[in-house]
Design a protein around this motif. Structure first.
Motif, PDB file in Angstrom:
ATOM      1  N   TYR A   1      -8.796  10.814  -6.414  1.00  0.00           N
ATOM      2  CA  TYR A   1      -9.320  10.249  -4.583  1.00  0.00           C
ATOM      3  C   TYR A   1      -7.498   9.258  -3.923  1.00  0.00           C
ATOM      4  O   TYR A   1      -8.214   8.809  -3.427  1.00  0.00           O
ATOM      5  N   GLU A   2      -6.899   9.516  -4.853  1.00  0.00           N
ATOM      6  CA  GLU A   2      -6.029   8.880  -3.601  1.00  0.00           C
ATOM      7  C   GLU A   2      -5.371   9.683  -2.536  1.00  0.00           C
ATOM      8  O   GLU A   2      -4.911  10.867  -3.745  1.00  0.00           O
ATOM      9  N   ASN A   3      -4.718   9.361  -2.128  1.00  0.00           N
ATOM     10  CA  ASN A   3      -4.276  10.438   0.066  1.00  0.00           C
ATOM     11  C   ASN A   3      -3.224   9.692   0.182  1.00  0.00           C
ATOM     12  O   ASN A   3      -4.107   8.159   0.497  1.00  0.00           O
TER      13      ASN A   3
ATOM     14  N   PHE B   1     -12.225  -2.008  -0.403  1.00  0.00           N
ATOM     15  CA  PHE B   1     -11.154  -0.308  -0.781  1.00  0.00           C
ATOM     16  C   PHE B   1     -11.008  -0.420  -2.628  1.00  0.00           C
ATOM     17  O   PHE B   1     -11.331   0.317  -2.775  1.00  0.00           O
TER      18      PHE B   1
ATOM     19  N   THR C   1      -5.221   7.481   3.350  1.00  0.00           N
ATOM     20  CA  THR C   1      -6.434   6.380   3.144  1.00  0.00           C
ATOM     21  C   THR C   1      -5.339   5.533   2.831  1.00  0.00           C
ATOM     22  O   THR C   1      -5.113   4.347   3.711  1.00  0.00           O
ATOM     23  N   ARG C   2      -4.279   5.522   2.771  1.00  0.00           N
ATOM     24  CA  ARG C   2      -3.200   4.224   1.931  1.00  0.00           C
ATOM     25  C   ARG C   2      -2.270   4.242   3.092  1.00  0.00           C
ATOM     26  O   ARG C   2      -2.261   2.592   3.634  1.00  0.00           O
TER      27      ARG C   2
ATOM     28  N   GLN D   1      -9.496  -3.706   2.778  1.00  0.00           N
ATOM     29  CA  GLN D   1      -8.445  -3.513   1.898  1.00  0.00           C
ATOM     30  C   GLN D   1      -7.714  -4.514   0.892  1.00  0.00           C
ATOM     31  O   GLN D   1      -7.711  -3.969  -0.830  1.00  0.00           O
TER      32      GLN D   1
ATOM     33  N   ALA E   1      -3.862   4.280   6.441  1.00  0.00           N
ATOM     34  CA  ALA E   1      -4.765   3.326   7.182  1.00  0.00           C
ATOM     35  C   ALA E   1      -4.753   2.495   6.252  1.00  0.00           C
ATOM     36  O   ALA E   1      -5.188   0.601   6.935  1.00  0.00           O
TER      37      ALA E   1
ATOM     38  N   HIS F   1       1.030  -1.405  -0.081  1.00  0.00           N
ATOM     39  CA  HIS F   1      -0.219  -0.368   0.265  1.00  0.00           C
ATOM     40  C   HIS F   1       0.659   1.076   0.387  1.00  0.00           C
ATOM     41  O   HIS F   1       0.491   2.328  -0.638  1.00  0.00           O
TER      42      HIS F   1
ATOM     43  N   SER G   1     -20.012  -0.724  -0.908  1.00  0.00           N
ATOM     44  CA  SER G   1     -18.472   0.144  -1.109  1.00  0.00           C
ATOM     45  C   SER G   1     -19.512   0.975  -2.155  1.00  0.00           C
ATOM     46  O   SER G   1     -18.900   2.633  -2.667  1.00  0.00           O
TER      47      SER G   1
END
Length: 454
Positions: free
Chosen positions: A78-80, A123, A83-84, A119, A86, A63, A168
């Motif tokens: 939406y990638e940040n 996710f 979040t990664r 995950q 977490a 990750h 989701s």
């Protein structure tokens, strides 16, 4: 005439078609029962402590690496970092000794299943919806499906995928993202359906292959056990012959020696037969017999203690049984007899390793009730177990008896006890002995309804 023959032929064919249809339905029903309903669940495929540690490390590093790629090198919506981080943190529990040391505990199974579900289907599906099903997340979804079915039971994976996709989708709608711009395209559905179908078939066929190998192994062990029991039966008969010879006109001292030799031979035969039964049961750790019966704890303990193949009269005399309060429980009587036999054997080994000869009371078996549960406790005054080893003694192939044990006895005991909805625990101080405690849910006897007077 020809029309009559054709009509009769058709009337003959119809029942045959029906028979084939019924046979196909029966095979399908048999497959459903064998592969879906009755097959044991395997939440952790190919379980081992190292496997969980590798998965935990891969989760963290994977990750972090993909987060850097999709944020810095090839930016994706939406990638940040939060979040990664977490998602990466989900791998930490799999590295913790308390979690990965016992792969059969319910806590480990739940944590592992939750880690995989959050995950993977959860996710990945969320990112797929949020990013409108772009090429990156379409490929990621296909990979996720194959990976998920490789990590857990195919039935659990199927439920996990369905639940993850639905949950989701709801989250993506709630976040009011650009949901569904590309994800509704038919070619995406074809690709994902193919990936899911392939993963499902591979997962189901792998489970069938594992069970087939287990069945073949057990069949081979059954043949070997049969071949071993034949000479053992002959040795047992030799014991009877020796005992009969001791009754003839021989001096008393010689008669006593013959009788002791016969007893030792027959105890050895009983011990070997018990070992064969235990090893076969060890091979069935994931397929324990389903036979259940109502067991009286005190009766079972006394029977096992009485029939145990002691090596000497001194060893037999050191065992005391104390019935504080009897209770009933539901389990396999044969398997629980082996559990108590294993615990007695371990306790006697611990006493034999002590510096002094065993005396009466050095090994105690207590039957009672503790905090609303039935308890069978096997206590010894032997050498005890080191604190760092107590956390591992229930692991497969771990033994405190270097070169003298295969490390499967306590694993087998734990599985049998947990199959009866109980728990097996140990308390020990090095040099002061050990106590193994079996706590079981009690079966309350039904009270007959009072008969009303007429």
């Amino acid at each position: 005439m020809g029309a009559v023959v054709v009509l009769q032929f058709k009337e003959y064919i119809l029942p045959m078609d029906r028979l084939r249809l019924l046979s196909a339905k029966a095979r399908l029903w048999r497959w459903w029962l064998d592969e879906v309903v009755n097959a044991p669940l395997e939440p952790i495929l190919h379980p081992s402590r190292a496997r969980l540690q590798y998965l935990g490390a891969f989760t963290i590093l994977g990750h972090l690496a993909f987060g850097w790629i999709w944020i810095a090198l090839l930016p994706q919506p939406y990638e940040n970092l939060g979040t990664r981080l977490a998602m990466a943190s989900l791998g930490i529990p799999l590295l913790v000794d308390l979690i990965n040391r016992d792969l059969t505990s319910k806590a480990t199974l739940w944590i592992y299943s939750a880690t995989c579900w959050l995950q993977l289907p959860m996710f990945f599906s969320l990112m797929y919806w949020l990013n409108g099903g772009n090429a990156v997340w379409l490929a990621s979804m296909a990979c996720m499906l194959v990976i998920y079915y490789h990590l857990t039971d195919w039935r659990l994976a199927t439920l996990g995928v369905v639940a993850g996709v639905i949950a989701s989708m709801g989250m993506a709608h709630t976040m009011q993202a650009g949901f569904g711009t590309e994800a509704t395209q038919a070619d995406h559905l074809v690709v994902l359906a193919f990936a899911w179908g392939a993963a499902l078939v591979l997962g189901a066929s792998s489970a069938n292959l594992r069970r087939t190998r287990l069945i073949n192994t057990l069949s081979t062990m059954g043949v070997m056990a049969h071949e071993l029991r034949t000479p053992l039966a002959t040795v047992h008969l030799m014991g009877d012959v020796l005992r009969n010879l001791s009754q003839h006109d021989l001096p008393e001292s010689r008669q006593k020696k013959f009788d002791e030799l016969a007893t030792r031979l027959q105890n050895l035969v009983r011990s070997m037969n018990r070992q064969i039964d235990t090893q076969i049961s060890n091979a069935q750790l994931t397929r324990l017999p389903r036979d259940q019966s109502l067991i009286q704890a005190a009766e079972l303990v006394q029977e096992v203690v009485l029939n145990y193949p002691y090596r000497s009269s001194r060893e037999r005399d050191c065992v005391l049984v104390h019935i504080q309060q009897d209770f009933q429980f539901v389990a396999s009587r044969q398997l629980f007899s082996q559990v108590l036999t294993n615990l007695l054997k371990n306790a006697l080994h611990a006493l034999a390793s002590a510096s002094q000869a065993p005396s009466p009371g050095d090994l105690r078996v207590d039957v009672g009730v503790h905090h609303g549960k039935g308890r069978i406790a096997v206590s010894d005054d032997g050498i005890g177990i080191a604190h760092d080893q107590q956390a591992r003694i229930f692991e497969p192939f771990f033994s405190t008896l270097a070169g003298a044990g295969n490390g499967l006895g306590l694993t087998f005991c734990k599985n049998v006890v947990e199959a009866a909805r109980g728990s097996l625990s140990v308390h020990s101080e090095p040099g002061l002995g050990a106590v193994f405690m079996i706590d079981l849910p009690m079966n309350k006897p039904t009270v007959p309804a009072p008969v009303s007077p007429r």
